[in-house]
Design an enzyme around this catalytic site. Structure first.
Site, short mmCIF file in Angstrom:
data_model
loop_
_atom_site.label_atom_id
_atom_site.label_comp_id
_atom_site.label_asym_id
_atom_site.label_seq_id
_atom_site.Cartn_x
_atom_site.Cartn_y
_atom_site.Cartn_z
CB CYS A 286 -8.40 4.43 6.07
SG CYS A 286 -9.68 3.55 5.19
CB CYS A 287 -12.92 6.99 5.51
SG CYS A 287 -12.62 5.95 4.06
CG HIS B 79 -2.06 0.96 1.13
ND1 HIS B 79 -1.94 2.24 0.63
CD2 HIS B 79 -3.37 0.81 1.44
CE1 HIS B 79 -3.13 2.83 0.65
NE2 HIS B 79 -4.02 1.99 1.13
CD GLU C 133 -11.28 -1.76 0.14
OE1 GLU C 133 -10.25 -1.08 0.20
OE2 GLU C 133 -11.77 -2.35 1.11
#
Lengths: 649, 649
Positions: free
Chosen positions: A413-414, A189, A317
């Site tokens: 995360c958001c 990532h 995603e």
């Protein structure tokens, strides 16, 4: 790339007081950051647990216990610290600063003697460092901590956190690279890359930039490091759902510079390409910059939802293929729009083209905001353009779609990504060049901006995006010649422009910017009037999900129908595109917002009870419908929502 | 339920020679069954392996080796044997019969001394029998073997296989039940229930019916057996994807008789309810029969695709909620339409209402057939109503959708299920009561049917569904009084009816059947002319995916647009519903079929290169489009397909 990259203005020099944004920003500063502190300390009842501070406490040996949450849980704390840093830069807050300092000390205590920081590997898998680059998220986590440290240093001038993270960055530099004995790999990532560039910009230490460049260059080369690593681990996965994913998910299906389309996991993609743009610029690598342009262009013209969101498939995603933009099953993660804003900002700074700001603005004004409630305490992770609560609650293939914002997420995360973005919104408003001052976004503010080493006091007054007149006041400490560049968004046409109440002055238009080169003095006033009515927007006919439909848009703001205004079964509505859209600012609605009303016809479902299919054409009736800004949906309870509405001829 | 249930006519008495069906049935008999024999023997290159015969060889100790495939692999062989049985009933084939007998001997050799048969548990997990009823599929597999044995006995009169399976059914009866020492549970995947009823009908042995009733009654009672079982296995799953599924997936969220809607895994649902209808009838259980009616009605009026397919979500392969019928992400498994036909057939036999035959006919004429290629050698598992190859190949959330039929599947429930259904199609044409002969489907055939113990030679001549005149010749061996009941499908209106060229005779219409009660003699001719033009069909306005769209339908046959006829981007087409649909039989096309042409407008995408969103309304141009029967799509290479087409006012 012969010209220098534009720079941001420090947040401390920008004071935002804006109709559209301030309610969110104030909420973040007043409650959101402290709410998030409670979250990372697991103090909010009914919210998913973060474990983030707890994990640092264990790793720092301040308490005993078990690691909680996922491998990347440290980033909850990192992003909180980053948001705190921005907020302190804007507004002093001793209590908050004390909490941040306490947290930084904690992180310091959790750091291993060689500089390594990661609570998961420290607590759960000591000795297994760097053995699972595909999924382990160690470099991703490091990246977020570095971003936070850079922000905290820039904000407070305190260097403890920065030094902690430099020690870790040194270790990363010593661990990864082409040199003998180093690991020749890159993270599953991306995130470390853009963070190392920031660290380089802040410290001037070139090895950080070099390591970032190494990660970018190595990605997608043969032999494929990830396949080898997965084999070594006997195909055991931390995240079993990743098992069958092909290498394009990780953006290592081919070398970065050979990538022509926006592929893979959407967040990984835009985080990576933000750094690729940085590196292409720093190394004057035209080929790599062209790659960035190709990928950005592919997003902007074929793979982006009108709300500035990306990620067409929930499984993975990820990006899928051109024109595949499903409205109800998409992922459109809030983080991906944050990352898209990062990527767009860099491209804007390098290419000085308004088209990048168009995408940046779409992402910020719609999906970044839809991710957070008006009260700042609930969040969307996934941002669909069409929701029927019954369906997303009962169709198991749509379980990623929530009909209501959530208090928090296990993988969170958001929410903190939105908060750090709102806290640092100012960075997107202006850019400065050697002899230029760019106005990119129309957000009311008072700022002090350095142009040619001289202070220029700038004031923007506007009700944009609800009104489209913008007043820009300049107050130059000494008469200074520079170019003022004011953006013309793609959705605006220039109606009138006056400088100090006069129309007769010289300006040019270049790459979507009005450019006025002159000597600026005290008390200059530029008044711009754009034509930016609410409009019907159509999609490319190849977008199967939107064909025969329109979206209602005013400027950057995408509108939607909500059940609260228009009743159930929004799909039965077809708007009349030949009729006028009526705009109305409603003071009492949703903390004040501009609504748009349209004429429509609506299919009447009487006579259809217990009939599923029939040769009888459904009857319609005339009606009016009311649209609200997409970002404001679901602030009045659970109900249907729809962006793309059918239209009648 | 005071009246007796209608019965099927034995396949050996029915000789089909039909425009619509014979090409498929002949292909099955000429190639399909032997192709499938090669498949279950793993002899087809490039096809997924079946391992089915190999597993039986190992279990029978005729060879050594490892079990291959999934836990339910035995059913490939079972369904093949069932199809062979039907084919032998229709047409002698000594070679095929020898292969079947060899296979039956093999199954006998693989049977344990106590009667148990299941190659997975015999080879892989001896001692673990019945410990994983949720996922183990032992009873499901047993059910398919029993169905095959019943069919083989009815077809050939040979009882070896039937005896083998009775021994296993005896063991099942002795293992499951309310009595002390028996397991008080039911299968995760229903199928055994309907098979045990068939075994009861064939052998007269009531304990088989009782065991089936036990499984139905026990399902969904508290305490929940499955949760307990999963706990006992320490939450280890054979199929990890099942881990998070709630109990409605297994249809054990509440007792069967309390279920009001069609829920859960679609195939499990209709297999279960087929047996529930049987049991409700046999036990004269009106409450349970009402449950069947409620569930069937919920499917037919709220949860069924127009193609007679079911299963709105791929994750869970399941029903979701009312009116949730997505066209491109649905599951619509071929097996589920086969099972829906089973359920509908039973309801029709019990309630004698044409509405059940409407659903049966939709399922057979569309989705059962779309599952198989014209050549009989390729199969769809999933049957969407809208396909864009690029999208289903690149959108990872649509990976269940194949743009082309496949040679076989690792989980291969569907192909042999289609084959056994085609091989036994005759069973759906007629039903007989004590004094009634029902004509349910209009398939040309010559049959010998026993009514009141007397033979009636019946001949149906028709080009239905492409033409809607039906000639029915009756030739009664002796003058016999009975009621001839001829169905009026929901999509037909009666235009004319003549008996022996005369219009003046008595008939009544009851529950969608024309009923003629009289004494029938030799050489009677009933000529029926239905009005059944090609039509535009609309969906209930609550079906979000279909609103603003029409389907073109002629009788039971749903049509589609295919790229081969209409170019790319079928979504850009909007048909003109006020213009005439033109029907044309095309001898050379797709082995001969009726096409339907319509006037349409099409959005022109010139000017949209590199533009994703625009305020310019897309331009349209007039065009003609050609529809073909849905079941025939993808017989001319890979391309787009679309059932629900936008319409213009």
């Amino acid at each position: 790339m012969n010209i220098e990259r534009l720079k941001s203005v420090p947040l401390k020099n920008i004071k935002i007081d804006d109709l559209y944004w301030s309610k969110y920003i104030n909420t973040i500063f007043e409650n959101g950051i402290m709410y998030q502190w409670d979250i990372i300390n697991d103090r909010i009842k009914g919210a998913e647990k973060s474990y983030s501070i707890s994990n640092f406490m264990i790793a720092a040996k301040r308490k005993t216990g078990k690691f909680g949450g996922k491998v990347f849980q440290d980033t909850d704390t990192a992003k909180w610290l980053e948001a705190v840093a921005y907020s302190l830069e804007i507004k002093e807050n001793k209590e908050l600063e004390a909490l941040a300092d306490w947290t930084i000390d904690l992180i310091g205590d959790a750091q291993c003697s060689d500089g390594y920081i990661n609570t998961y590997y420290t607590i759960e898998e000591p000795g297994k460092r760097w053995t699972n680059l595909v999924e382990g998220h160690e470099l991703y986590t490091a990246g977020h901590l570095i971003e936070a440290a850079v922000a905290y240093y820039n904000s407070t001038g305190k260097d403890k956190f920065l030094k902690i993270m430099c020690r870790f960055a040194d270790l990363i530099h010593d661990t990864f690279g082409e040199e003998e004995g180093k690991i020749k790999a890159y993270p599953g990532h991306p995130e470390i890359e853009l963070a190392l560039v920031k660290l380089y910009y802040t410290t001037g230490e070139k090895k950080y930039l070099e390591t970032a460049k190494f990660f970018v260059d190595k990605r997608g080369t043969k032999p494929d490091y990830f396949s080898e690593e997965i084999k070594k681990r006997n195909y055991k996965f931390i995240f079993p759902e990743l098992e069958g994913f092909d290498s394009s998910y990780y953006l290592n299906h081919k070398p970065v510079r050979e990538q022509n389309t926006a592929d893979g996991h959407a967040v990984r993609n835009v985080y990576l390409y933000s750094a690729v743009a940085d590196i292409a610029y720093e190394y004057k690598d035209d080929g790599l910059m062209d790659t960035c342009r190709r990928v950005f262009n592919n997003i902007a013209t074929k793979r982006m939802f009108i709300t500035g969101s990306i990620g067409s498939s929930a499984i993975g995603e990820r990006f899928t293929c051109d024109y595949d933009l499903p409205n109800n099953s998409n992922y459109s993660e809030s983080c991906a729009s944050v990352g898209l804003a990062f990527f767009a900002k860099r491209m804007l700074e390098i290419d000085r083209d308004s088209k990048y700001a168009d995408i940046l603005e779409r992402a910020l004004y719609n999906t970044v905001l839809s991710g957070i409630s008006l009260k700042g305490d609930k969040f969307f992770y996934v941002n669909p353009l069409e929701v029927i609560p019954d369906v997303c609650e009962q169709n198991t293939s749509l379980s990623h779609v929530k009909a209501e914002r959530q208090k928090w997420f296990g993988v969170a995360c958001c929410p903190p990504n939105i908060v750090r973005t709102l806290a640092s919104l100012g960075q997107y408003i202006y850019s400065t060049g050697e002899e230029e001052l760019f106005v990119n976004l129309f957000i009311s503010n008072e700022s002090n901006i350095s142009v040619k080493q001289r202070n220029v006091k700038v004031e923007i007054n506007t009700k944009y995006p609800f009104k489209s007149s913008i007043d820009i006041k300049l107050n130059t400490e000494e008469s200074t010649e520079f170019t003022l560049a004011v953006r013309i968004p793609q959705w605006c046409s220039l109606k009138s422009i006056e400088l100090n109440r006069r129309k007769d002055f010289n300006y040019s238009i270049d790459k979507g910017y009005i450019k006025i080169k002159r000597t600026w003095n005290r008390s200059e006033l530029l008044c711009i009037e754009y034509d930016m009515p609410a409009q019907f927007v159509y999609s490319n006919p190849k977008v199967r999900s939107d064909v025969g439909k329109v979206a209602v848009v005013k400027g950057p703001v995408v509108y939607c129908l909500e059940e609260a205004d228009n009743g159930k079964n929004l799909g039965a509505i077809a708007v009349d595109c030949s009729a006028k859209l009526v705009e109305r600012y409603e003071e009492e609605l949703l903390s004040g917002t501009l609504t748009i009303s349209a004429s429509a016809e609506r299919i009447n479902d009487s006579g259809w009870e217990n009939v599923l299919y029939s040769t009888k054409k459904p009857q319609t009736e005339q009606t009016k419908v009311r649209f609200i800004p997409y970002c404001l949906w679901n602030n009045r309870g659970k109900g249907e929502m729809l962006v793309w509405v059918r239209y009648k001829d």
